[in-house]
Design a protein around this motif. Structure first.
Motif, mmCIF file in Angstrom:
data_model
loop_
_atom_site.group_PDB
_atom_site.id
_atom_site.type_symbol
_atom_site.label_atom_id
_atom_site.label_comp_id
_atom_site.label_asym_id
_atom_site.label_seq_id
_atom_site.Cartn_x
_atom_site.Cartn_y
_atom_site.Cartn_z
ATOM 1 N N VAL A 1 36.919 34.035 49.066
ATOM 2 C CA VAL A 1 36.769 32.661 49.468
ATOM 3 C C VAL A 1 37.386 31.744 48.318
ATOM 4 O O VAL A 1 36.966 32.050 47.011
ATOM 5 C CB VAL A 1 35.500 32.319 49.617
ATOM 6 C CG1 VAL A 1 34.817 30.869 49.798
ATOM 7 C CG2 VAL A 1 34.691 33.185 50.700
ATOM 8 N N PHE A 2 38.113 30.721 48.609
ATOM 9 C CA PHE A 2 38.370 29.677 47.510
ATOM 10 C C PHE A 2 37.936 28.493 47.835
ATOM 11 O O PHE A 2 38.285 27.863 48.485
ATOM 12 C CB PHE A 2 39.922 29.585 47.703
ATOM 13 C CG PHE A 2 40.902 30.784 47.492
ATOM 14 C CD1 PHE A 2 41.235 31.252 46.186
ATOM 15 C CD2 PHE A 2 41.041 31.542 48.505
ATOM 16 C CE1 PHE A 2 41.819 32.547 46.249
ATOM 17 C CE2 PHE A 2 41.451 32.817 48.583
ATOM 18 C CZ PHE A 2 41.997 33.382 47.196
ATOM 19 N N LEU B 1 41.925 35.131 53.591
ATOM 20 C CA LEU B 1 41.560 34.391 52.782
ATOM 21 C C LEU B 1 40.922 32.884 53.089
ATOM 22 O O LEU B 1 41.616 32.204 54.172
ATOM 23 C CB LEU B 1 43.062 33.679 52.046
ATOM 24 C CG LEU B 1 43.812 35.015 51.659
ATOM 25 C CD1 LEU B 1 45.076 34.314 50.830
ATOM 26 C CD2 LEU B 1 42.981 36.035 50.476
ATOM 27 N N VAL B 2 39.875 32.497 52.527
ATOM 28 C CA VAL B 2 39.220 31.488 53.364
ATOM 29 C C VAL B 2 39.135 30.233 52.212
ATOM 30 O O VAL B 2 38.626 30.209 51.189
ATOM 31 C CB VAL B 2 37.762 31.892 53.557
ATOM 32 C CG1 VAL B 2 36.982 30.606 54.369
ATOM 33 C CG2 VAL B 2 37.536 32.968 54.194
ATOM 34 N N PHE B 3 39.701 29.159 52.458
ATOM 35 C CA PHE B 3 40.065 27.986 51.649
ATOM 36 C C PHE B 3 38.902 27.027 52.093
ATOM 37 O O PHE B 3 38.799 26.625 53.210
ATOM 38 C CB PHE B 3 41.429 27.436 51.845
ATOM 39 C CG PHE B 3 42.424 28.302 51.403
ATOM 40 C CD1 PHE B 3 42.933 28.293 50.269
ATOM 41 C CD2 PHE B 3 43.112 29.408 52.449
ATOM 42 C CE1 PHE B 3 43.778 29.441 49.652
ATOM 43 C CE2 PHE B 3 43.958 30.024 51.935
ATOM 44 C CZ PHE B 3 44.376 30.107 50.466
ATOM 45 N N VAL B 4 37.838 26.752 51.457
ATOM 46 C CA VAL B 4 36.952 25.750 51.474
ATOM 47 C C VAL B 4 37.087 24.452 50.854
ATOM 48 O O VAL B 4 37.327 24.274 49.857
ATOM 49 C CB VAL B 4 35.377 26.125 50.899
ATOM 50 C CG1 VAL B 4 34.455 24.846 51.394
ATOM 51 C CG2 VAL B 4 35.265 27.354 51.531
ATOM 52 N N THR B 5 37.837 23.479 51.962
ATOM 53 C CA THR B 5 38.675 22.205 51.601
ATOM 54 C C THR B 5 37.860 20.998 52.030
ATOM 55 O O THR B 5 36.767 21.285 52.493
ATOM 56 C CB THR B 5 39.911 22.211 52.044
ATOM 57 O OG1 THR B 5 39.886 22.028 53.469
ATOM 58 C CG2 THR B 5 40.675 23.275 51.800
ATOM 59 N N ALA C 1 31.957 29.070 54.104
ATOM 60 C CA ALA C 1 32.605 30.321 54.472
ATOM 61 C C ALA C 1 31.781 31.275 55.119
ATOM 62 O O ALA C 1 32.257 32.388 55.550
ATOM 63 C CB ALA C 1 33.073 30.890 53.208
ATOM 64 N N LYS C 2 30.373 31.358 55.216
ATOM 65 C CA LYS C 2 29.635 32.105 55.948
ATOM 66 C C LYS C 2 30.162 32.792 57.078
ATOM 67 O O LYS C 2 30.310 33.800 57.731
ATOM 68 C CB LYS C 2 28.166 31.865 55.922
ATOM 69 C CG LYS C 2 27.226 32.798 56.594
ATOM 70 C CD LYS C 2 25.796 32.207 56.780
ATOM 71 C CE LYS C 2 24.984 33.224 57.770
ATOM 72 N NZ LYS C 2 23.754 32.556 58.218
ATOM 73 N N PRO C 3 30.325 31.761 58.319
ATOM 74 C CA PRO C 3 30.697 32.271 59.532
ATOM 75 C C PRO C 3 32.129 33.162 59.550
ATOM 76 O O PRO C 3 32.302 33.991 60.406
ATOM 77 C CB PRO C 3 31.064 30.740 60.234
ATOM 78 C CG PRO C 3 30.367 29.984 59.470
ATOM 79 C CD PRO C 3 30.448 30.447 58.020
ATOM 80 N N ILE C 4 32.939 32.983 58.807
ATOM 81 C CA ILE C 4 34.324 33.694 58.471
ATOM 82 C C ILE C 4 33.987 35.056 57.669
ATOM 83 O O ILE C 4 34.516 36.090 58.291
ATOM 84 C CB ILE C 4 35.105 33.171 57.781
ATOM 85 C CG1 ILE C 4 35.184 31.457 58.108
ATOM 86 C CG2 ILE C 4 36.886 33.692 58.038
ATOM 87 C CD1 ILE C 4 35.810 31.273 59.440
ATOM 88 N N LEU D 1 37.602 30.893 41.594
ATOM 89 C CA LEU D 1 38.003 29.295 41.478
ATOM 90 C C LEU D 1 39.295 29.548 40.742
ATOM 91 O O LEU D 1 39.453 29.985 39.726
ATOM 92 C CB LEU D 1 36.791 29.255 40.416
ATOM 93 C CG LEU D 1 35.208 29.170 40.938
ATOM 94 C CD1 LEU D 1 34.518 28.332 39.878
ATOM 95 C CD2 LEU D 1 35.035 28.868 42.380
ATOM 96 N N PRO D 2 40.077 28.854 41.463
ATOM 97 C CA PRO D 2 41.617 28.697 40.952
ATOM 98 C C PRO D 2 41.836 27.864 39.582
ATOM 99 O O PRO D 2 42.577 28.319 38.975
ATOM 100 C CB PRO D 2 42.079 27.873 42.120
ATOM 101 C CG PRO D 2 41.557 27.937 43.398
ATOM 102 C CD PRO D 2 39.889 28.013 42.843
ATOM 103 N N ASP D 3 41.096 27.061 39.230
ATOM 104 C CA ASP D 3 41.039 26.577 38.031
ATOM 105 C C ASP D 3 40.775 27.427 36.716
ATOM 106 O O ASP D 3 41.245 27.161 35.689
ATOM 107 C CB ASP D 3 40.491 25.195 37.922
ATOM 108 C CG ASP D 3 38.943 25.053 38.022
ATOM 109 O OD1 ASP D 3 38.477 26.150 38.614
ATOM 110 O OD2 ASP D 3 38.235 24.102 38.473
#
Ligand code: UTP
Length: 300
Positions: free
Chosen positions: A9-10, A54-58, A119-122, A132-134
């Motif tokens: 998850v991102f 890969l789940v992106f939370v945007t 992201a839970k449902p996925i 965390l990409p940063d």
């Protein structure tokens, strides 16, 4: 035993206020380090660790992240016609073909914990990673931080959180953990506190942006009330998790660049440029010249 993580998850729905005005239109995760956006380094690390979902939370402003992972038909056609196969490979390989990307919207920036809960449902009922990409982690020539952590989680059956030693005066910028004694790189977490002042911090072991978590975290996040800054904090749910299950701190091998800050982004850019196969010579010369021009006195 914990099954190998397959999902990462991102959470990329933050507002990125520290990089304004750049992040008014460009999401922080799309800022480049030399030739790739931060999000690509994070994705590469997760894929290396064995993740294929890969789940992106945007949020609704961050189309750029979804666009980046989408197929760019027109550009591909142009590059193909021009015979630019090297560039074509670069844009085709942002995601390997066996990996699927899922985008979830966090309607309001209610905090990192809330973003993970989106992201839970996925994710479902499986252990998963949060990246965390940063926080860019570089382990030159060796396994990425998430691979190291996924291996540890699989072997011990415990959730795993990446930590690094920070100077005591900086504890107020991090989640800080207390642990049992460390064996090799791991110690069981006994307490976790969000951004404690140095005088009350239980240690100087700081949480950085990599987690391998048991799915039990979701129920705990659902029960978590807004904490520091009015946000639903992942740290608060982890504090609950470690009263129910083993959660280990993991001192990863590698260097972490805090690309959520200006100086961290600059440091990462310099380090990657100095190591880049095509750029390193000119980057070294350019830096040497800049330092010579400044003069030794100016550096003190
Ligand atoms: P940060 O604390 O770095 O916040 O979030 P930010 O908004 O990204 O940046 P600044 O501090 O305003 O400059 C840590 C991570 O959690 C995500 C962010 O995208 C970042 O990856 N996040 C934070 C969310 O996805 N949703 C939130 O509501 C908050």
């Amino acid at each position: 035993m914990m099954p190998r993580i397959r999902t990462a998850v991102f959470p990329v729905a933050g507002l990125g206020t520290r990089f304004l005005p750049a992040t008014k239109t460009v999401p922080k995760e799309m800022l480049p380090i030399v030739d790739k956006p931060l999000i690509q380094y994070a994705v590469d690390e997760a894929v290396e660790a064995g993740c294929d979902t890969l789940v992106f939370v945007t949020n609704r402003y961050k189309h750029a992240v979804a666009d980046y992972f989408d197929k760019a038909y027109e550009l591909e056609q142009k590059l193909e016609h021009a015979g630019k196969s090297e560039q074509l490979d670069l844009i085709r390989n942002v995601l390997p073909s066996h990996v699927r990307a899922v985008f979830v919207t966090q309607a309001e920036a209610l905090g990192l914990g809330h973003a993970v809960l989106c992201a839970k449902p996925i994710v479902g009922d499986q252990p998963f990673a949060v990246v965390l990409p940063d926080d860019l982690i570089w382990n030159r020539g060796g396994a990425g931080a998430l691979t190291q952590m996924a291996d540890a989680a699989e072997a011990t059956g415990a959730s795993v959180i990446a930590v690094q030693d920070v100077p005591r005066e900086q504890t107020g910028s991090y989640g800080i953990v207390a642990t049992d004694s460390f064996e090799q790189r791991q110690g069981r977490i006994t307490a976790i506190v969000e951004k404690p002042k140095p005088e009350v911090a239980p240690s100087n072991l700081a949480v950085v942006g990599r987690y391998v978590l048991s799915p039990r975290i979701f129920a705990l996040l659902e029960a978590t009330r807004p904490g520091a800054g009015g946000e639903i904090q992942l740290t608060d749910a982890i504090a609950q998790l470690l009263t129910q299950e083993a959660v280990n701190a993991y001192r990863f091998k590698g260097t972490r660049f805090d690309c959520g800050t200006h100086i961290g982004l600059i440091e990462a850019t310099i380090r990657y440029a100095l190591d880049h196969e095509k750029l390193s010579d000119s980057a070294r010369r350019m830096m040497q010249n800049a330092l010579d021009e400044l003069g030794v006195e100016d550096l003190q």
